[in-house]
Design a protein around this motif. Structure first.
Motif, mmCIF file in Angstrom:
data_model
loop_
_atom_site.group_PDB
_atom_site.id
_atom_site.type_symbol
_atom_site.label_atom_id
_atom_site.label_comp_id
_atom_site.label_asym_id
_atom_site.label_seq_id
_atom_site.Cartn_x
_atom_site.Cartn_y
_atom_site.Cartn_z
ATOM 1 N N LEU A 58 0.900 -1.186 -0.163
ATOM 2 C CA LEU A 58 -0.084 -0.020 0.047
ATOM 3 C C LEU A 58 1.104 1.257 0.077
ATOM 4 O O LEU A 58 1.896 1.238 0.676
ATOM 5 C CB LEU A 58 -0.780 0.032 1.447
ATOM 6 N N GLU A 59 0.260 2.239 -0.741
ATOM 7 C CA GLU A 59 0.969 3.725 -0.704
ATOM 8 C C GLU A 59 1.153 4.282 0.906
ATOM 9 O O GLU A 59 0.141 4.251 1.673
ATOM 10 C CB GLU A 59 0.347 4.493 -1.542
ATOM 11 N N GLY A 60 2.206 4.706 1.339
ATOM 12 C CA GLY A 60 2.457 4.945 2.552
ATOM 13 C C GLY A 60 1.668 6.037 3.197
ATOM 14 O O GLY A 60 1.036 5.776 4.069
ATOM 15 N N TYR A 61 1.403 7.111 2.662
ATOM 16 C CA TYR A 61 0.903 8.173 3.226
ATOM 17 C C TYR A 61 -0.763 8.141 3.287
ATOM 18 O O TYR A 61 -1.430 8.631 3.984
ATOM 19 C CB TYR A 61 1.220 9.599 2.766
ATOM 20 N N VAL A 92 6.689 17.777 2.164
ATOM 21 C CA VAL A 92 6.494 18.522 3.399
ATOM 22 C C VAL A 92 4.964 18.923 3.569
ATOM 23 O O VAL A 92 4.702 18.772 4.476
ATOM 24 C CB VAL A 92 7.328 19.754 3.526
ATOM 25 N N LYS A 93 4.178 19.296 2.392
ATOM 26 C CA LYS A 93 2.903 19.592 2.630
ATOM 27 C C LYS A 93 2.173 18.260 2.955
ATOM 28 O O LYS A 93 1.203 18.204 3.747
ATOM 29 C CB LYS A 93 2.397 20.096 0.977
ATOM 30 N N THR A 94 2.681 17.148 2.503
ATOM 31 C CA THR A 94 1.855 15.998 2.617
ATOM 32 C C THR A 94 1.936 15.475 4.202
ATOM 33 O O THR A 94 1.111 15.196 4.857
ATOM 34 C CB THR A 94 2.517 14.574 1.914
ATOM 35 N N VAL A 95 3.270 15.576 4.727
ATOM 36 C CA VAL A 95 3.592 15.241 6.179
ATOM 37 C C VAL A 95 2.863 16.293 7.032
ATOM 38 O O VAL A 95 2.165 16.142 8.132
ATOM 39 C CB VAL A 95 5.169 15.312 6.620
ATOM 40 N N THR A 96 2.758 17.517 6.604
ATOM 41 C CA THR A 96 2.146 18.533 7.200
ATOM 42 C C THR A 96 0.575 18.281 7.322
ATOM 43 O O THR A 96 -0.273 18.437 8.779
ATOM 44 C CB THR A 96 2.292 19.946 6.729
ATOM 45 N N THR A 97 -0.038 17.895 6.482
ATOM 46 C CA THR A 97 -1.513 17.536 6.364
ATOM 47 C C THR A 97 -1.654 16.550 7.178
ATOM 48 O O THR A 97 -2.754 16.543 7.953
ATOM 49 C CB THR A 97 -1.817 17.046 4.833
ATOM 50 N N LEU A 98 -0.836 15.388 7.359
ATOM 51 C CA LEU A 98 -1.023 14.396 8.174
ATOM 52 C C LEU A 98 -0.987 14.746 9.579
ATOM 53 O O LEU A 98 -1.693 14.241 10.378
ATOM 54 C CB LEU A 98 -0.056 13.326 8.124
ATOM 55 N N GLY A 104 -1.534 16.480 15.321
ATOM 56 C CA GLY A 104 -0.141 16.864 15.790
ATOM 57 C C GLY A 104 0.599 15.273 16.093
ATOM 58 O O GLY A 104 1.293 15.312 17.019
ATOM 59 N N ARG A 105 0.426 14.330 15.442
ATOM 60 C CA ARG A 105 0.949 13.033 15.610
ATOM 61 C C ARG A 105 2.105 12.581 14.400
ATOM 62 O O ARG A 105 2.231 11.372 14.427
ATOM 63 C CB ARG A 105 0.047 12.109 15.753
ATOM 64 N N ALA A 106 2.366 13.344 13.447
ATOM 65 C CA ALA A 106 3.121 12.872 12.407
ATOM 66 C C ALA A 106 4.708 12.888 12.614
ATOM 67 O O ALA A 106 5.148 13.992 13.077
ATOM 68 C CB ALA A 106 2.835 13.933 11.401
ATOM 69 N N TRP A 107 5.288 12.035 11.988
ATOM 70 C CA TRP A 107 6.717 12.189 12.056
ATOM 71 C C TRP A 107 7.131 12.233 10.490
ATOM 72 O O TRP A 107 6.400 11.821 9.502
ATOM 73 C CB TRP A 107 7.404 10.696 12.251
ATOM 74 N N LEU A 108 8.258 13.015 10.127
ATOM 75 C CA LEU A 108 8.871 12.660 8.662
ATOM 76 C C LEU A 108 9.994 11.819 8.624
ATOM 77 O O LEU A 108 11.128 12.091 9.643
ATOM 78 C CB LEU A 108 9.485 14.144 8.063
#
Length: 299
Positions: A58-61, A92-98, A104-108
């Motif tokens: 599966l695609e990760g994001y 960065v936009k994708t991780v910010t959206t997550l 407020g639970r995302a990691w890059l």
């Protein structure tokens, strides 16, 4: 010491039609068991260490966004995104959206990429090793700039962003934690020291981990970074036996992870071959309870 879960397999007995319900159950049960984070790989074909490329992947994001909707506490990220897969501004936009949608639970999680087979298979450019590391460093700089709210133009050797606007900004402060994955001593661990909040090392035995951490400590000294600011994580696996017939006991898994705490590891991220099996998270909860009181060496 914290325990995280990586999910690298999506080929379950019930087949693709049950993937959504199965993953939702896994995520909920993992959170209830007390794991601190859930990670997925950022690959498009299954990798050779886990199985043939034709296995379900599966695609990760998209997957992380799905899991964010059914969990409340666990941190979420890829372990790790290949820098070649997405333009840094869009990443960065994708991780910010997550991060925003998960509260407020995302990691890059990010690395230099390595799987040439899936690049060629899907038509993604696969540059030389040196260029991939150049792109990785530029991406780390862009991420820092965008999360700082600096909209000035970025001019690099590989990327040009006229206005790196990022609105809304991430909820995590000062930004989603940046984890650089990999054990390369000259480049990868130097980038951890310069830019990252966390490293991720393979659980390749105590001598290897001890040596890699000393290399990281040296890079921190070279760049004037406090080594203790960096969260030290590993990637390994546990194979808990639900019925006692094979695999590890709770005590054996706990002792395995306790050895990592003795080396100074803050969070052990593990995958489990039987992650979809009913009852496995009841045992993992006991492992979490066993390692949670452990204080990593040096902390």
């Amino acid at each position: 010491m914290r325990l995280g879960l990586q999910i690298p397999w999506f080929t379950y007995p019930e087949g693709p039609a049950a993937l959504g319900p199965t993953l939702r159950r896994i995520a909920r049960e993992a959170e209830q068991a007390g794991v601190s984070s859930i990670f997925v790989m950022d690959h498009f074909f299954q990798i050779s260490m886990m199985g043939p490329p034709e296995q379900d992947m599966l695609e990760g994001y998209t997957t992380l966004s799905h899991l964010a909707a059914v969990t409340e506490r666990v941190r979420l990220g890829t372990l790790v995104t290949g820098v070649t897969y997405r333009h840094p501004g869009l990443l960065v936009k994708t991780v910010t959206t997550l991060d925003v949608l998960s509260g407020g639970r995302a990691w890059l999680g990010i690395g230099a990429a390595w799987n040439e087979e899936e690049h060629r298979g899907l038509g993604v450019t696969f540059p030389s090793t040196s260029e991939r590391f150049e792109r990785l460093e530029e991406t780390l700089r862009i991420a820092k700039q965008m999360w700082a709210g600096d909209e000035s133009a970025y001019e690099g050797g590989h990327y040009r962003l006229e206005r790196p606007l990022n609105s809304p900004q991430a909820l995590s402060k000062p930004h989603p934690p940046i984890m650089v994955g990999g054990s390369g001593e000259k480049k990868t661990l130097r980038l951890v020291a310069q830019y990252a909040d966390a490293c991720n090392l393979f659980s390749a035995g105590p001598d290897s981990i001890r040596h890699k951490l000393e290399v990281l400590r040296g890079h921190c000294a070279d760049v004037g970074r406090d080594y203790d600011e960096i969260t030290r994580t590993t990637l390994g696996h546990v194979n808990l036996s639900v019925d006692g017939s094979d695999g590890q006991s709770v005590q054996e898994a706990t002792e395995q992870l306790a050895g990592l705490a003795e080396l100074g590891i803050d969070e052990a991220i593990v995958n489990m071959p039987n992650v979809s099996q009913e009852g496995v998270f009841e045992q993992l909860a006991q492992v979490v309870a066993g390692v949670e009181p452990l204080v990593p060496a040096g902390r």
